[in-house]
Design a protein around this motif. Structure first.
Motif, PDB file in Angstrom:
ATOM      1  N   LEU A 153       4.688  -6.517  -1.139  1.00 16.95           N
ATOM      2  CA  LEU A 153       5.433  -6.064   0.036  1.00 16.95           C
ATOM      3  C   LEU A 153       5.872  -4.614  -0.156  1.00 16.95           C
ATOM      4  O   LEU A 153       5.643  -3.765   0.717  1.00 16.95           O
ATOM      5  N   GLU A 154       6.444  -4.324  -1.295  1.00 19.17           N
ATOM      6  CA  GLU A 154       6.900  -2.965  -1.571  1.00 19.17           C
ATOM      7  C   GLU A 154       5.728  -1.982  -1.637  1.00 19.17           C
ATOM      8  O   GLU A 154       5.814  -0.874  -1.109  1.00 19.17           O
ATOM      9  N   ARG A 155       4.621  -2.374  -2.231  1.00 15.27           N
ATOM     10  CA  ARG A 155       3.439  -1.507  -2.297  1.00 15.27           C
ATOM     11  C   ARG A 155       2.895  -1.228  -0.906  1.00 15.27           C
ATOM     12  O   ARG A 155       2.606  -0.083  -0.548  1.00 15.27           O
ATOM     13  N   ARG A 156       2.793  -2.269  -0.095  1.00 10.61           N
ATOM     14  CA  ARG A 156       2.196  -2.120   1.225  1.00 10.61           C
ATOM     15  C   ARG A 156       3.062  -1.324   2.187  1.00 10.61           C
ATOM     16  O   ARG A 156       2.542  -0.772   3.166  1.00 10.61           O
ATOM     17  N   LEU A 157       4.341  -1.228   1.930  1.00  8.78           N
ATOM     18  CA  LEU A 157       5.192  -0.364   2.758  1.00  8.78           C
ATOM     19  C   LEU A 157       4.734   1.089   2.689  1.00  8.78           C
ATOM     20  O   LEU A 157       4.999   1.867   3.605  1.00  8.78           O
ATOM     21  N   GLY A 158       4.017   1.467   1.637  1.00  8.71           N
ATOM     22  CA  GLY A 158       3.503   2.825   1.490  1.00  8.71           C
ATOM     23  C   GLY A 158       2.152   3.050   2.140  1.00  8.71           C
ATOM     24  O   GLY A 158       1.645   4.174   2.153  1.00  8.71           O
ATOM     25  N   ASN A 159       1.541   1.998   2.681  1.00  6.46           N
ATOM     26  CA  ASN A 159       0.233   2.139   3.337  1.00  6.46           C
ATOM     27  C   ASN A 159       0.338   2.942   4.626  1.00  6.46           C
ATOM     28  O   ASN A 159       1.362   2.893   5.314  1.00  6.46           O
ATOM     29  N   ASP A 160      -0.763   3.620   4.967  1.00 10.29           N
ATOM     30  CA  ASP A 160      -0.845   4.188   6.311  1.00 10.29           C
ATOM     31  C   ASP A 160      -1.217   3.051   7.265  1.00 10.29           C
ATOM     32  O   ASP A 160      -1.569   1.947   6.825  1.00 10.29           O
ATOM     33  N   ASP A 161      -1.130   3.290   8.566  1.00 12.08           N
ATOM     34  CA  ASP A 161      -1.356   2.230   9.553  1.00 12.08           C
ATOM     35  C   ASP A 161      -2.730   1.583   9.420  1.00 12.08           C
ATOM     36  O   ASP A 161      -2.854   0.356   9.484  1.00 12.08           O
ATOM     37  N   GLU A 162      -3.764   2.392   9.245  1.00 11.57           N
ATOM     38  CA  GLU A 162      -5.136   1.863   9.163  1.00 11.57           C
ATOM     39  C   GLU A 162      -5.333   1.011   7.915  1.00 11.57           C
ATOM     40  O   GLU A 162      -5.928  -0.075   7.979  1.00 11.57           O
ATOM     41  N   SER A 163      -4.837   1.482   6.786  1.00 10.66           N
ATOM     42  CA  SER A 163      -4.963   0.718   5.537  1.00 10.66           C
ATOM     43  C   SER A 163      -4.213  -0.599   5.626  1.00 10.66           C
ATOM     44  O   SER A 163      -4.697  -1.639   5.177  1.00 10.66           O
ATOM     45  N   GLU A 164      -3.030  -0.554   6.215  1.00 13.57           N
ATOM     46  CA  GLU A 164      -2.240  -1.785   6.322  1.00 13.57           C
ATOM     47  C   GLU A 164      -2.884  -2.772   7.280  1.00 13.57           C
ATOM     48  O   GLU A 164      -2.922  -3.967   7.016  1.00 13.57           O
TER      49      GLU A 164
END
Length: 166
Positions: free
Chosen positions: A135-146
């Motif tokens: 969850l914490e890692r994915r908060l740093g994703n850009d919209d497309e990556s997420e």
């Protein structure tokens, strides 16, 4: 029940019941229709491969439809969703651990503010610390990556649930 007999049972279901069981895996009409239309499957792996392919490319509307029924990580599913599957998949998340509950609540809130949707992860087989780290890692994703990660996690969940059907 043997693998062959459960596949035979699935192949023999009337279309409405087959679609109901598939929708409990991934509630996306196109996916349900595509997988159901492939019946009868000669082998369990053929069914899994068909479901896998159909879940790899979800439209934004399909992602929204699929997420509509998923509970937040750390929360119980509501009626209308596959309550048993969600509970089983989130079994490693100890809701009585106040620290975990607080971190999940904060993470879920931050995720929803960032991406405007519920955080979704294949929780089965993951511990609460692993889920929190993701969850914490994915908060740093850009919209497309997420978005790509959400689609992949929806696919993984669908395949895990399909394994329970057949």
């Amino acid at each position: 029940m043997s693998e062959h007999s459960t596949l035979e049972r699935f192949n023999a279901l009337d279309p409405t019941e087959a679609k109901r069981q598939l929708a409990a895996c991934l509630d996306v009409d196109r996916w349900v229709d595509d997988v159901e239309a492939g019946r009868p499957y000669a082998a369990r792996q053929a069914l899994v491969d068909s479901a896998d392919r159909a879940a790899r490319e979800l439209t934004d509307a399909e992602v929204d439809a699929a997420l509509a029924g998923h509970p937040r990580i750390g929360e119980r599913a509501q009626a209308g969703h596959n309550v048993e599957a969600s509970a089983r998949e989130q079994a490693a998340v100890d809701r009585s651990d106040a620290e975990v509950a607080a971190r999940l609540h904060a993470g879920n809130t931050a995720y929803e503010e960032r991406f405007d949707r519920v955080f979704l992860i294949r929780a089965a087989g993951r511990t609460a610390p692993q889920i929190l780290a993701e969850l914490e890692r994915r908060l740093g994703n850009d919209d497309e990556s997420e978005r790509a990660e959400v689609v992949d996690n929806l696919r993984q969940i669908a395949l895990l649930r399909l394994e329970q059907v057949v």
